[in-house]
Scaffold this active site. Structure first.
Site, PDB file in Angstrom:
ATOM      1  N   GLU A 135       0.590  -1.087  -0.103  1.00 52.20           N
ATOM      2  CA  GLU A 135       0.075  -0.066   0.037  1.00 52.20           C
ATOM      3  C   GLU A 135       0.856   1.237  -0.195  1.00 52.20           C
ATOM      4  O   GLU A 135       2.177   1.331   0.488  1.00 52.20           O
ATOM      5  CB  GLU A 135      -0.856   0.171   1.185  1.00 52.20           C
ATOM      6  CG  GLU A 135      -1.848  -0.963   1.201  1.00 52.20           C
ATOM      7  CD  GLU A 135      -1.589  -2.355   1.942  1.00 52.20           C
ATOM      8  OE1 GLU A 135      -2.213  -3.336   1.743  1.00 52.20           O
ATOM      9  OE2 GLU A 135      -0.592  -2.292   2.741  1.00 52.20           O
ATOM     10  N   TYR A 147       7.435   2.384  -7.633  1.00 53.09           N
ATOM     11  CA  TYR A 147       6.550   0.958  -7.659  1.00 53.09           C
ATOM     12  C   TYR A 147       6.191   0.661  -9.021  1.00 53.09           C
ATOM     13  O   TYR A 147       6.536  -0.463  -9.674  1.00 53.09           O
ATOM     14  CB  TYR A 147       5.482   0.915  -6.764  1.00 53.09           C
ATOM     15  CG  TYR A 147       5.969   1.038  -5.339  1.00 53.09           C
ATOM     16  CD1 TYR A 147       6.998   0.681  -4.752  1.00 53.09           C
ATOM     17  CD2 TYR A 147       5.236   1.999  -4.546  1.00 53.09           C
ATOM     18  CE1 TYR A 147       7.304   0.871  -3.442  1.00 53.09           C
ATOM     19  CE2 TYR A 147       5.353   2.202  -3.299  1.00 53.09           C
ATOM     20  CZ  TYR A 147       6.653   1.591  -2.638  1.00 53.09           C
ATOM     21  OH  TYR A 147       7.117   1.916  -1.297  1.00 53.09           O
TER      22      TYR A 147
END
Length: 176
Positions: A135, A147
């Site tokens: 997250e 990411y």
């Protein structure tokens, strides 16, 4: 001439004071001693750190570029290696869940976050994990870019996930 050398290493309980200080600088004191102690002692957690060491620029090896950094000749004034980044991963069956990744503000934009992420994913692969999740705050554009550039894909949004009410974005990568 001096520079900074960075080294990845697995962290153990001796890193707890530096983890707490880095948490304070990066997150404002989010987890606390009990949280980090639990991660450092949990057999299914991987905690990797990046330490910075001041060095004198060393000799080159044939190619003309610096291959090795040598310790500073003035050992009396050398400072101890400082923890400037860390990542924590949980291994749950075939899932690697990255629960934290932080780099000291003064050491950002040097690829350290990517090095930590890659090392966490390497450790997860070795442990038999097949996919990874994490997250990230919806406002953390630098982390989102990291990411996504590492192959993570947006899976969903968790409304009000963080203490301040900010949404969390859920990312997934398969295979790792």
């Amino acid at each position: 001439m001096s520079s900074t050398s960075y080294r990845l290493q697995m962290l153990d309980i001796t890193a707890l004071p530096q983890l707490l200080e880095l948490d304070r600088r990066c997150y404002g004191g989010h987890w606390g001693e009990q949280g980090y102690r639990a991660e450092l002692e949990r057999p299914t957690s991987t905690v990797i750190g990046v330490v910075a060491e001041p060095v004198a620029v060393g000799a080159s090896c044939g190619s003309g570029r610096t291959e090795f950094s040598l310790p500073s000749p003035d050992l009396a004034t050398q400072t101890a290696p400082a923890l400037v980044g860390f990542g924590i991963l949980w291994r749950i069956e075939e899932e690697a869940h990255i629960i934290s990744l932080a780099v000291d503000p003064g050491h950002r934009r040097q690829g350290l976050g990517r090095r930590i992420l890659e090392a966490l994913l390497d450790q997860a692969r070795v442990a038999g994990c097949r996919w990874a999740t994490l997250e990230v705050r919806a406002s953390n554009h630098a982390a989102i870019h990291l990411y996504e550039s590492a192959g993570f894909q947006l899976l969903g949004r968790r409304k009000g996930y963080y203490n301040n009410g900010e949404d969390g974005l859920v990312y997934w990568k398969k295979p790792i």
